[in-house]
Write a protein that holds these residues in place. Structure first.
Motif, PDB file in Angstrom:
ATOM      1  N   ILE A   1       0.824  -1.211   0.000  1.00 48.24           N
ATOM      2  CA  ILE A   1       0.000   0.000   0.000  1.00 48.24           C
ATOM      3  C   ILE A   1       0.856   1.258   0.000  1.00 48.24           C
ATOM      4  CG2 ILE A   1      -1.748   1.295   1.276  1.00 48.24           C
ATOM      5  CD1 ILE A   1      -2.797  -1.280   0.021  1.00 48.24           C
ATOM      6  N   VAL A   2       1.816   1.322   0.916  1.00 49.51           N
ATOM      7  CA  VAL A   2       2.539   2.573   1.151  1.00 49.51           C
ATOM      8  C   VAL A   2       3.530   2.872   0.032  1.00 49.51           C
ATOM      9  CG1 VAL A   2       4.168   3.723   2.705  1.00 49.51           C
ATOM     10  CG2 VAL A   2       2.200   2.505   3.631  1.00 49.51           C
ATOM     11  N   MET A   3       4.254   1.865  -0.464  1.00 45.78           N
ATOM     12  CA  MET A   3       5.203   2.148  -1.531  1.00 45.78           C
ATOM     13  C   MET A   3       4.492   2.548  -2.818  1.00 45.78           C
ATOM     14  SD  MET A   3       8.010   2.051  -0.009  1.00 45.78           S
ATOM     15  CE  MET A   3       8.777   2.708  -1.476  1.00 45.78           C
ATOM     16  N   THR A   4       3.347   1.929  -3.090  1.00 44.45           N
ATOM     17  CA  THR A   4       2.561   2.358  -4.249  1.00 44.45           C
ATOM     18  C   THR A   4       2.148   3.813  -4.095  1.00 44.45           C
ATOM     19  OG1 THR A   4       1.709   0.111  -4.545  1.00 44.45           O
ATOM     20  CG2 THR A   4       0.492   1.883  -5.615  1.00 44.45           C
ATOM     21  N   ALA A   5       1.648   4.161  -2.913  1.00 45.28           N
ATOM     22  CA  ALA A   5       1.190   5.527  -2.673  1.00 45.28           C
ATOM     23  C   ALA A   5       2.343   6.526  -2.737  1.00 45.28           C
ATOM     24  CB  ALA A   5       0.499   5.605  -1.317  1.00 45.28           C
ATOM     25  N   LEU A   6       3.529   6.138  -2.277  1.00 40.62           N
ATOM     26  CA  LEU A   6       4.668   7.059  -2.322  1.00 40.62           C
ATOM     27  C   LEU A   6       5.043   7.410  -3.762  1.00 40.62           C
ATOM     28  CD1 LEU A   6       7.066   5.863   0.519  1.00 40.62           C
ATOM     29  CD2 LEU A   6       6.086   8.144   0.234  1.00 40.62           C
ATOM     30  N   TYR A   7       5.028   6.424  -4.640  1.00 40.20           N
ATOM     31  CA  TYR A   7       5.306   6.735  -6.047  1.00 40.20           C
ATOM     32  C   TYR A   7       4.228   7.641  -6.624  1.00 40.20           C
ATOM     33  CZ  TYR A   7       9.373   3.752  -6.812  1.00 40.20           C
ATOM     34  OH  TYR A   7      10.641   3.222  -6.804  1.00 40.20           O
TER      35      TYR A   7
ATOM     36  N   LEU B   1       2.672   9.553   4.474  1.00 40.61           N
ATOM     37  CA  LEU B   1       3.315   8.382   3.873  1.00 40.61           C
ATOM     38  C   LEU B   1       4.772   8.272   4.325  1.00 40.61           C
ATOM     39  CD1 LEU B   1       1.881   8.586   0.257  1.00 40.61           C
ATOM     40  CD2 LEU B   1       1.298   6.904   2.006  1.00 40.61           C
ATOM     41  N   PHE B   2       5.461   9.401   4.428  1.00 40.47           N
ATOM     42  CA  PHE B   2       6.842   9.386   4.898  1.00 40.47           C
ATOM     43  C   PHE B   2       6.916   8.838   6.331  1.00 40.47           C
ATOM     44  CE2 PHE B   2       8.457  13.035   1.969  1.00 40.47           C
ATOM     45  CZ  PHE B   2       8.596  12.116   0.938  1.00 40.47           C
ATOM     46  N   LEU B   3       5.998   9.251   7.173  1.00 39.80           N
ATOM     47  CA  LEU B   3       5.984   8.758   8.545  1.00 39.80           C
ATOM     48  C   LEU B   3       5.650   7.270   8.590  1.00 39.80           C
ATOM     49  CD1 LEU B   3       4.155  11.736  10.295  1.00 39.80           C
ATOM     50  CD2 LEU B   3       6.609  11.249  10.290  1.00 39.80           C
ATOM     51  N   SER B   4       4.770   6.829   7.699  1.00 43.45           N
ATOM     52  CA  SER B   4       4.384   5.423   7.676  1.00 43.45           C
ATOM     53  C   SER B   4       5.534   4.544   7.218  1.00 43.45           C
ATOM     54  CB  SER B   4       3.170   5.220   6.760  1.00 43.45           C
ATOM     55  OG  SER B   4       2.721   3.884   6.799  1.00 43.45           O
ATOM     56  N   VAL B   5       6.239   4.954   6.156  1.00 40.74           N
ATOM     57  CA  VAL B   5       7.351   4.140   5.661  1.00 40.74           C
ATOM     58  C   VAL B   5       8.506   4.124   6.656  1.00 40.74           C
ATOM     59  CG1 VAL B   5       8.679   5.885   4.392  1.00 40.74           C
ATOM     60  CG2 VAL B   5       8.557   3.550   3.522  1.00 40.74           C
ATOM     61  N   SER B   6       8.572   5.129   7.527  1.00 38.85           N
ATOM     62  CA  SER B   6       9.600   5.163   8.564  1.00 38.85           C
ATOM     63  C   SER B   6       9.257   4.273   9.744  1.00 38.85           C
ATOM     64  CB  SER B   6       9.805   6.602   9.056  1.00 38.85           C
ATOM     65  OG  SER B   6      10.214   7.440   7.997  1.00 38.85           O
ATOM     66  N   GLY B   7       8.007   3.800   9.803  1.00 35.42           N
ATOM     67  CA  GLY B   7       7.596   2.937  10.906  1.00 35.42           C
ATOM     68  C   GLY B   7       7.199   3.699  12.149  1.00 35.42           C
ATOM     69  N   LEU B   8       6.686   4.915  11.981  1.00 35.06           N
ATOM     70  CA  LEU B   8       6.290   5.744  13.121  1.00 35.06           C
ATOM     71  C   LEU B   8       4.781   5.674  13.313  1.00 35.06           C
ATOM     72  CD1 LEU B   8       8.542   8.862  12.451  1.00 35.06           C
ATOM     73  CD2 LEU B   8       8.947   6.983  14.048  1.00 35.06           C
TER      74      LEU B   8
END
Length: 533
Positions: A357-363, A398-405
């Motif tokens: 979900i998150v990597m798709t959204a980041l792109y 999304l940045f916070l999510s991919v960082s695991g926060l």
């Protein structure tokens, strides 16, 4: 003489003689539907105006089918459908347990978001050369890989998604795309060849390719067959597919070259198919060999995590930075595989779904930001927060999510994995996960500070405009509603899972237990009386 005895043969010994239950047709329906919809779109390839009007409703239907299949599995347990009426292990089986059902439903959601985003990212030429048919066909390969219960057919579905990915990768036929496509194709073909060699080796040892049948026989062959060599071949092949260290160099060299929607689809799905195969084959079929390779897998996982995020930190192109973050996430998933415990597997499965979900959204977010600001380069970008605060806030989440926060979806699987590592005394692996999270925060914080918070630099505008033209991005400043809606939907999902993680945690735990104890999987393929024989 043959005619007199033909009617006395007991077909129930070799064939399925009972009609298939209506609900069990859901097992094969997603793959069949993708193939049929892709073929229909291929026949209408000249009608580019109709392509999204057909593809998007088809993707909505696909989501309904995969969600229905997941509900069927959760209500009734692991389910199996064998093709051609031949009983397993001779007939080709589709077997769906919580793991494959969960991944199938998540991948269908990602495909729908990509289809919506593609309406604005793919122009007339891209539709003419098959974006939407390739999208449906690559989903057939992805879903087939998740649902199949036969290792050779896992190879076949890998080939289907690989061929479709070639078409998507070079969509536009630009020099950079062709260069990235050659690197992507060469390394993936090596991995596919290793997979095929390992599959032939497997058949020579076991005399079967049915996963349930292999699960039954594997323990009996321990000590009498070179299973470690076989498992090492599978590990190398799927590690290359998943872009794990040290065979990960192909991904950052290719994922930044295609259109943003293609990069998003690849980042969300393709590497996760490799992770799924590692979990299925090493976790369910060869757990003893996985235990013996656990330290090697753990070291590779730690190096994949740390070197991936360090590569992201060194990039000036945001797309290349995201490619390295994809690699870093693969290391987190492999850490769960290395641990081999219920918590380790559960964390890896949860993190894989989160990453889809998150990597798709980041792109998506990077693509929309390039429309708005005019550049993918950090030296040329800036002022995105001032131009569109909503986009900036969605990207920040999304940045916070991919960082695991917290409170986002990336937080919970990392907590599970860190605890699982400490429970078995692997403090250094837990430390690698935590250090990776810190470095990821620094990486995305740098991107945020330079591209979003910093005022827009006046220098480099000519180069940025040329870059936008080369990337075939629409006029800067034009934000299509569909693309923003697709991005917002995925962001809402990662926030919702972060706030209420219990359903995904329970589903991930059920999927992990199904890998560690494959009795339900085996009994779904073979009736109890046949297993006892």
């Amino acid at each position: 003489m043959a005619g007199k005895t033909a009617g006395l043969e007991d077909l129930s010994v070799a064939f399925v003689t009972e009609p298939v239950a209506a609900a069990d047709w859901l097992i094969a329906a997603p793959v069949v539907f993708c193939l049929m919809a892709g073929a229909a779109l291929l026949m209408l390839r000249k009608r580019t105006d109709l392509q999204p009007l057909i593809a998007l409703p088809a993707l909505v239907v696909l989501n309904g089918l995969t969600l229905g299949l997941l509900a069927h599995v959760l209500l009734n347990g692991t389910v199996t459908m064998t093709m051609g009426r031949w009983l397993p292990p001779f007939g080709i089986s589709f077997t769906v347990d919580p793991l494959s059902g969960f991944f199938a439903a998540t991948s269908a959601l990602v495909a729908l978001a990509a289809g919506i985003y593609g309406r604005s990212d793919v122009d007339h030429s891209g539709r003419r050369y098959g974006f939407y048919p390739f999208l449906l066909l690559i989903m057939a390969g992805v879903l087939g890989a998740f649902l199949t219960g036969d290792i050779f057919n896992l190879y076949v579905w890998f080939e289907v998604l690989l061929i479709s990915s070639f078409g998507l990768l070079v969509l536009g036929s630009e020099r950079g795309q062709l260069d990235g496509g050659v690197k992507y194709a060469f390394l993936n073909l090596i991995a596919t060849t290793l997979f095929l060699v390992a599959t032939g080796y497997l058949y020579g040892l076991f005399g079967t390719l049915n996963m349930a049948d292999i699960a039954i026989k594997a323990s009996d062959l321990r000590g009498t067959a070179p299973l470690m060599t076989l498992v090492a071949l599978f590990l190398l092949a799927f590690a290359m597919k998943a872009a794990a260290f040290p065979v990960n160099f192909w991904l950052p060299a290719s994922y930044h070259t295609p259109r943003l929607v293609v990069s998003a689809l690849f980042a969300g799905l393709l590497t996760k198919v490799g992770v799924y195969a590692l979990l299925r084959i090493l976790g369910m079929l060869f757990p003893m060999q996985r235990d013996e390779l656990a330290l090697i897998i753990a070291i590779a996982a730690a190096l994949t995590m740390v070197l991936g995020v360090m590569g992201a930190l060194a990039q000036n192109d945001i797309r290349r930075a995201l490619g390295f973050l994809v690699i870093s996430g693969i290391g987190v998933m492999m850490a769960g595989l290395a641990l081999g415990s219920p918590a380790g597997f559960s964390g890896a499965i949860f993190y894989a779904a989160h990453s889809m979900i998150v990597m798709t959204a980041l792109y998506f977010a990077v693509g929309i930001g390039a429309r708005l600001g005019g550049s993918f380069e950090l030296t040329s970008a800036g002022g995105l927060y001032a131009r569109n605060a909503m986009l900036a806030m969605l990207t920040l989440m999304l940045f916070l999510s991919v960082s695991g926060l917290p409170p986002f979806s990336g937080f919970w699987p990392k907590v599970v994995l860190v605890k699982a590592s400490l429970d078995v005394g692997a403090w250094w692996l837990a430390g690698a996960i935590l250090v990776t999270g810190l470095l990821t925060t620094i990486t995305v914080g740098r991107i945020w500070a330079l591209a979003y918070w910093r005022p827009s630099p006046e220098e480099g505008r000519l180069e940025a405009t040329q870059e936008i033209a080369n990337a075939r991005i629409s006029v800067p400043g034009a934000l299509p509603r569909g693309a923003v809606a697709a991005l917002a939907g995925l962001v809402i999902l990662t926030v919702a899972v972060g706030i209420w993680p219990e359903p995904v945690l329970v589903l991930s735990q059920d999927a992990a237990l199904g890998l560690l104890d494959p009795s339900d999987y085996v009994l779904s393929v073979f009736p109890a009386q046949e297993v006892s024989q």
